[in-house]
Motif scaffolding. Structure first.
Motif, PDB file in Angstrom:
ATOM      1  N   ASN A  89      20.281  38.974  30.769  1.00 26.98           N
ATOM      2  CA  ASN A  89      20.195  38.261  32.119  1.00 26.98           C
ATOM      3  C   ASN A  89      21.274  38.987  33.086  1.00 26.98           C
ATOM      4  N   ALA A  90      22.593  39.310  32.586  1.00 25.55           N
ATOM      5  CA  ALA A  90      23.393  39.661  33.458  1.00 25.55           C
ATOM      6  C   ALA A  90      24.500  40.686  32.667  1.00 25.55           C
ATOM      7  N   VAL A  91      25.075  41.514  33.360  1.00 24.24           N
ATOM      8  CA  VAL A  91      26.016  42.617  32.764  1.00 24.24           C
ATOM      9  C   VAL A  91      27.296  42.604  33.973  1.00 24.24           C
ATOM     10  N   ASP A  92      28.340  42.840  33.420  1.00 25.24           N
ATOM     11  CA  ASP A  92      29.685  43.184  34.347  1.00 25.24           C
ATOM     12  C   ASP A  92      30.548  43.974  33.639  1.00 25.24           C
ATOM     13  N   LEU A  93      30.676  44.999  34.425  1.00 28.26           N
ATOM     14  CA  LEU A  93      31.742  46.071  33.971  1.00 28.26           C
ATOM     15  C   LEU A  93      33.086  45.879  34.539  1.00 28.26           C
ATOM     16  N   VAL A  94      34.099  46.060  34.106  1.00 24.57           N
ATOM     17  CA  VAL A  94      35.539  46.189  34.301  1.00 24.57           C
ATOM     18  C   VAL A  94      35.835  47.110  35.156  1.00 24.57           C
ATOM     19  N   SER A  95      36.262  47.210  36.423  1.00 22.22           N
ATOM     20  CA  SER A  95      36.414  48.220  37.403  1.00 22.22           C
ATOM     21  C   SER A  95      37.319  49.233  36.994  1.00 22.22           C
ATOM     22  N   GLY A  96      36.767  50.467  36.811  1.00 22.22           N
ATOM     23  CA  GLY A  96      37.552  51.633  36.527  1.00 22.22           C
ATOM     24  C   GLY A  96      37.590  51.909  35.182  1.00 22.22           C
ATOM     25  N   THR A  97      36.771  51.370  34.450  1.00 20.45           N
ATOM     26  CA  THR A  97      36.832  51.359  32.797  1.00 20.45           C
ATOM     27  C   THR A  97      35.539  51.565  32.289  1.00 20.45           C
TER      28      THR A  97
END
Length: 697
Positions: free
Chosen positions: A490-498
């Motif tokens: 349902n969802a994915v979130d990546l840590v900025s710059g990594t």
């Protein structure tokens, strides 16, 4: 960041550069551009699963002119089989809609084209197939309507035909604004319509089941029934715009001709006994004419028949034969991997069978260069007017229904199982890698996120579909699905710059990656209290490599501050059956929001340790005075520009805005009652919102 996507219609778009999660302007611009990049690369560059090979039987008749181009061949003499290795270069530009029945491009502008599906959808591209947009055919479309053919006379005026087979009843729609709107122009009492052709904006024909021929002289406003003299299904029609001749073809060798510009039609008898045996024993599925005299007919006997005089003398047979094709995907994979097998015996007995390809449609760019498509992924190409037809590898073994050439090297092919292929080098180039599309299953992408300008991920349905890019969306490849992952990611979130991020699924799964999805660690068991297995998780937000928040059904809010080693349930002081749908921390890890079903709105100011709901009295209708009843509202998405200004969207056209950090929310109106599922904030004055049926505000 969670992004709800267009249901059952592929991906939305992202644009720009994401420099930091602390910069909402840059992040949202990047997401909007990236979304367009995704759609523009809906081809999802094929995964290197199998070697590129194909086969063609040696047992063509003496009249067959099929040759093998761009291949090396080894012959299995015992089974009369030739195995081919080809250098075709076909890529799938679209995999998200349905069985694509027909594709059409303008001669005047090869960037502009349309496609129709058996699900009744009309798709349009204005950039040579990079991006396809769903156009809705007409209001009150009959249930189970299927579309089979689309035709445009110019950039504005076009028609699409089909029907409801269970009726049976016909269906036809017309546009005069390039497809922005469609109106029903079905002939009265029409049966299912297979094809249509117009010589001008006023004069046209439609043909279909039970020998039906309809003619219009006012652009489709009214139709006259014409006599065909047959009860066979009529599959294709052509009338020469510059002359008086034309032809209709259909079942059991039916050929009808006109010499009075389509005013009347008469059956064509075989020119001789040989032609009667070779030409008229099968069903004609399609035709293509360069002018009133010179054209080709395509049949389900694998035949390509050619005339230079409108069929006045005998047709010449340019192709009549069989192709070896697989019975199923597993056998196809085994064959491509090098298994020796044939239609009779071998190490994979029964895996392959001799296929007589139903050649359904063709297209010519010039008098010399043309293509024909048909069953089992059959694509044939000629560069000498059909004297020799070269077998091409199409990257699929599914049935192909339509082909459109826009240049000597560019062509599009539509087919079943969501196939919409494109080649830009004439079908020959670097070796092609096969992509396993899981039996043609349609992808529904539900979330997309980028960590920086190069690295991003998409997740969705179909066994938790996961794709990644490391080149800014130019190419996409599959990544390993986590063990025990639910059917829907349902969802994915990546840590900025990594390359670190989290994904959640429909079965209570929480997963963390540190290598952009190549490997996943399941963290569901790390949640405090009762098990969340089986609870749909709908949203995730990663503030940094150690801190993330997940929301789900039944009022579930959990967060971690130690990279997922432990997840803590957070009290929300709301009714437990309120489903959390979206979570967002716009500036830092301290202040965030959660929204969901039954009017759920929550805010935290202490990194998710505690959550509070706003007073109902502080949620106002559009007049800013009347209290809004939100208990019957379903919120899908919350996005904040900063800690003070943001929006909530949801079902039935609901939009709420705050300018004081969520202390008060005021409803905004857009004159739309559908469901709103996605949002990108550019600045305090500019917001893009999409609905679930391609609405854009």
């Amino acid at each position: 960041m969670q992004m709800g996507l267009f249901e059952d219609q592929g991906v939305p778009s992202i644009v720009g550069n994401q420099v930091s999660k602390r910069s909402p302007y840059q992040r949202t611009l990047f997401l909007l551009l990236g979304l367009l990049v995704i759609l523009s690369n809906a081809s999802l560059q094929p995964l290197p699963l199998f070697a590129a090979t194909n086969s063609v039987s040696e047992n063509f008749t003496a009249t067959t002119n099929i040759d093998i181009a761009n291949t090396t061949a080894t012959v299995d003499i015992a089974h009369g089989q030739t195995r081919l290795t080809t250098t075709d270069a076909w890529t799938n530009t679209l995999g998200f809609f349905g069985n694509n029945q027909d594709v059409f491009f303008l001669n005047s502008d090869p960037l502009v084209g349309w496609a129709v599906t058996v699900q009744g959808e009309i798709l349009k591209t204005t950039d040579a197939g990079i991006f396809w947009h769903v156009q809705h055919s007409a209001p009150n479309t009959p249930y189970n309507t299927e579309l089979y053919n689309i035709f445009f006379i110019d950039a504005n005026t076009g028609w699409a035909v089909g029907g409801v087979p269970e009726g049976p009843s016909g269906y036809m729609v017309k546009t005069t604004d390039g497809g922005a709107t469609w109106n029903v122009v079905t002939p009265s009492g029409a049966t299912v319509l297979q094809d249509t052709y117009f010589t001008s904006t006023q004069n046209g024909w439609a043909v279909g089941w039970a020998g039906a021929i309809y003619r219009t002289q006012d652009g489709g406003a009214t139709w006259a029934t014409q006599t065909s003299g047959t009860g066979e299904t009529l599959n294709a029609v052509y009338v020469d715009p510059a002359g008086t001749k034309g032809m209709i073809v259909g079942g059991t060798g039916t050929i009808l001709r006109t010499t009075d510009s389509g005013a009347t039609w008469s059956a064509r008898a075989p020119a001789n006994a040989t032609e009667a045996g070779l030409l008229l024993t099968g069903n004609f599925s399609g035709l293509y004419f360069l002018n009133g005299n010179r054209g080709w007919l395509f049949s389900d006997g694998g035949g390509i028949s050619y005339t230079i005089d409108h069929g006045d003398t005998a047709f010449s047979i340019q192709s009549a034969g069989t192709l070896d094709g697989p019975d199923d995907e597993a056998a196809f994979a085994a064959y491509l991997a090098g298994a020796t097998c044939g239609p009779i015996s071998g190490s994979c007995v029964g895996a392959l069978r001799t296929v007589i390809p139903n050649l359904r449609a063709g297209s010519f760019f010039s008098s010399d260069i043309g293509m024909v498509v048909g069953n089992k992924g059959a694509i044939l190409k000629t560069t000498n007017g059909g004297a020799v037809w070269n077998v091409q590898l199409s990257a699929t073994n599914r049935n192909l229904f339509s082909v459109a050439m826009t240049s000597a090297t560019t062509a599009y092919v539509a087919g079943e199982g969501n196939i919409l292929l494109k080649t830009t080098d004439g079908g020959s180039g670097s070796p092609y890698s096969w992509q396993n599309r899981d039996g043609g299953r349609m992808y529904t992408f539900r979330a997309i996120d980028f960590a920086d300008a190069s690295n991003g991920m998409i997740v969705g349905d179909g066994g938790s579909t996961m794709l990644k890019t490391t080149d800014g969306g130019a190419t996409w490849g599959g990544v390993s699905t986590p063990d025990n992952a639910g059917e829907i990611a349902n969802a994915v979130d990546l840590v900025s710059g990594t390359t670190t991020g989290w994904m959640v699924d429909s079965n209570g799964g929480i997963y963390r990656t540190t290598d952009l999805g190549d490997n996943w660690t399941r963290q569901t068991a790390n949640v405090s209290g009762a098990s969340i297995v089986g609870t749909p998780l709908n949203g995730v937000w990663a503030s940094d490599a150690n801190t993330a928040t997940v929301v789900g059904d039944n009022g579930l809010v959990v967060n971690t501050t130690d990279a997922g080693a432990t997840w803590t349930r957070r009290a929300t002081d709301v009714i437990n059956d309120n489903n959390g749908e979206s979570v967002h921390f716009p500036v830092n890890a301290a202040t965030g929001w959660v929204v969901g079903g039954e009017g759920l709105i929550l805010k935290t100011s202490d990194s998710g340790a505690t959550w509070e709901a706003p007073l109902v009295e502080n949620i106002r209708e559009a007049d800013g005075v009347t209290v809004l009843n939100i208990t019957n509202k379903y919120f899908r998405l919350v996005k904040m520009l900063n800690n003070t200004t943001g929006w909530i969207t949801g079902d039935n056209g609901i939009i709420l805005k705050t300018t004081d950090g969520g202390t008060t929310w005021v409803q905004q109106t857009i004159g739309f009652g559908g469901d709103l599922s996605n949002m990108v904030i550019v600045d305090a004055d500019t917001v893009w919102i999409t609905g679930r049926n391609d609405e854009l505000f």
